[in-house]
Scaffold this active site. Sequence first.
Site, PDB file in Angstrom:
ATOM      1  N   HIS A 185      81.666  66.300  59.511  1.00  0.00           N
ATOM      2  CA  HIS A 185      82.048  65.795  60.884  1.00  0.00           C
ATOM      3  C   HIS A 185      83.390  66.273  61.236  1.00  0.00           C
ATOM      4  CE1 HIS A 185      83.092  63.228  64.104  1.00  0.00           C
ATOM      5  NE2 HIS A 185      81.681  63.104  64.355  1.00  0.00           N
TER       6      HIS A 185
ATOM      7  N   GLU B 102      78.735  69.781  67.678  1.00  0.00           N
ATOM      8  CA  GLU B 102      79.479  68.779  68.161  1.00  0.00           C
ATOM      9  C   GLU B 102      80.785  69.613  68.504  1.00  0.00           C
ATOM     10  OE1 GLU B 102      80.827  65.634  65.476  1.00  0.00           O
ATOM     11  OE2 GLU B 102      81.634  67.106  64.021  1.00  0.00           O
TER      12      GLU B 102
END
EC number: 5.3.1.1
Length: 261
Positions: free
Chosen positions: A100, A172
């Site tokens: 992430h 993302e």
Amino acid sequence: MARKPLIAGNWKMNLNHFEAIALVQKIAFSLPDKYFDKVDVTVIPPFTDLRSVQTLVDGDKLRLSYGAQDVSQHDSGAYTGEISGAFLAKLGCSFAVVGHSERRTYHHEDDALVAAKAAAAFRHGITPIVCIGEHLKVREAGNHVEHNVEQLRGSLAGLTSEQIGQAVIAYEPVWAIGTGRVAGAADAQEVCKAIRDELGKLSSPQLAAGIRVLYGGSVNAKNVGEIVAQEDVDGALVGGASLDGEQFATLSAIAAGGPLP
């Protein structure tokens, strides 16, 4: 190949284990059972919430799944503060998020470490959600596709074709996370298609056709429909909106092809 959408709610460092129970109950109550035939729904709570979520999901036989926000590249040993995939497997985790952007930024994780964590997840029967994405400067320079393809290669290095075929990839764009800014649906499609094309080279076109590629970055019930309607976008990694049980249920229903009645 038809790919079942996946909506994953990343709670980040929010909610204690009591609040986790309340949120899962709210999601389960708000999302009619019929939608689970058309969309996979998973929650990604903090580590300290996982046992409570496991007990609730198992006890009430809920159809949603759950996963972890990270996993150690090590299986056991003197690694203070690390969480082994073996522990997560015992807790019934289906997924583990690796790479992430917040881990890459605040903990300086690089592609090699992300790949090692993905391999560790696979060793314990857990599906890694491998995150990649570009910063705003890269996007503005027009190098976003090349950046993401290169990051994808590095983050999957050492995995077998079969493992790559079982992974979930989350695109993302860093500039859209928690900012309220969202990549346009066409922008998301552009990068997700490039990701799928590269996955075909890293594994095979047949395997790549079945890999779920998610979009993450300020996803909510108002924009999820247009995003998941794109040919190469198979769901969403949802941040802030996943902390609202009703909104998370609504966007899951939209991803399944229809709004809640």
